[in-house]
Write a protein that holds these residues in place. Structure first.
Motif: not given
Length: 296
Positions: A18-25, A244-246, A28-32, A34-39
């Motif tokens: 659960q700690q790993i999935t929370k960190a990955m979320k 992908e990030h979403g 992904a939110a931080a990368k999303l 940036r990538s959302q702004d780009n598109i």
């Protein structure tokens, strides 16, 4: 029934997951963002450039000078499939692979039977999927998302355009995930080459653009059409990257929730097992004391 030690180990394991999935979320939110702004910045530019490309192609087709708009009998096909480099993003990659298989079975069954379909996989997951199934692949673009930029995508677009220009491929299609929002990604299957002309009714209803070519129509079109085609591929890759990030953010959020529900069940099981063990020990003590008293 599992022992207390086994239940405790599962609780620790699920808690770590659960700690790993929370960190990955969170990642992904931080990368999303940036990538959302780009598109979002890319879409208006790509759409306007695509409109100019279509208008110029219609003008140049009258002279038969646009090699990228030449329609041929479709014998050899290239499918550009945009996936990701990593998994743990739900059905993001499998949806692209399913769409490619559906496209081949429904539209290019004859070409597939003749072995005239090749795949250009942008992303490691797609490359692994198609090579394992012995499908002919073009190029190796498994590191595009490691340093995503127009320069890294341009090589793939140029190889596809060169294949169409030299007659190696008669049609090229793009399959990718279009980003709508964090929870929604839509599979898109688009014809990349030859360039599609606008329907006559759409042309009739649209205000004609009067282009002034400087220094010449041929020189401008020669530079603009290839650049616009490369932008189309780059836009598809940016759409896929944001999707992908979403998808990963949504998948990790759901995994975190599921882990929390599982932890509740495991803790309940642990408490019940511990209470049953305590009750059994008390009964054994009471039974032993009664047996001792009866023997006296």
């Amino acid at each position: 029934m599992a022992s207390l030690k086994e239940v405790r180990n599962r609780i620790v394991s699920v808690g770590s997951t659960q700690q790993i999935t929370k960190a990955m979320k969170m990642v992904a939110a931080a990368k999303l963002r940036r990538s959302q702004d780009n598109i979002m910045r890319m879409r208006p530019y790509a759409q306007r450039l695509n409109n100019i490309l279509t208008n110029l192609s219609n003008v140049q087709n009258e002279d038969g000078g646009n090699v990228y708009a030449q329609k041929r009998d479709v014998q050899r096909v290239l499918i550009i499939a945009v996936t990701s480099d990593r998994g743990l993003c739900g059905a993001f990659n499998s949806n692209v692979m399913k769409a490619v298989n559906v496209l081949i079975n429904e539209r290019y069954a004859t070409q597939a039977a003749a072995g005239n379909i090749e795949i250009m996989a942008i992303g490691k997951k797609g490359h692994e999927y198609f090579t394992k199934r012995n499908m002919p692949t073009v190029g190796d673009y498994t590191t595009v998302f490691g340093n995503l930029s127009f320069e890294t995508v341009r090589a793939a677009a140029e190889q596809a355009m060169e294949g169409f220009r030299t007659g190696r491929f008669d049609q090229i299609d793009l399959v990718y995930n279009e980003f709508r929002n964090v929870a929604t990604q839509i599979i898109r299957t688009e014809q990349f080459l030859p360039i599609q002309e606008k329907p006559q009714e759409q042309v009739a209803n649209q205000t004609e653009s009067d282009y002034i070519f400087e220094p010449s129509q041929e020189e401008i079109v020669e530079q603009l059409i290839p650049k616009s085609l490369k932008i189309q591929v780059y836009k598809a890759v940016l759409e896929s990257n944001a999707s992908e990030h979403g998808a990963r953010m949504t998948a990790m959020d759901k995994a975190t929730e599921n882990a929390g529900e599982l932890l509740k069940q495991l803790k309940l099981t642990y408490n019940r097992t511990r209470q049953a063990a305590i009750t059994t020990e008390i009964l054994e003590i009471v039974g032993g004391a009664e047996a001792l008293a009866a023997s006296r």
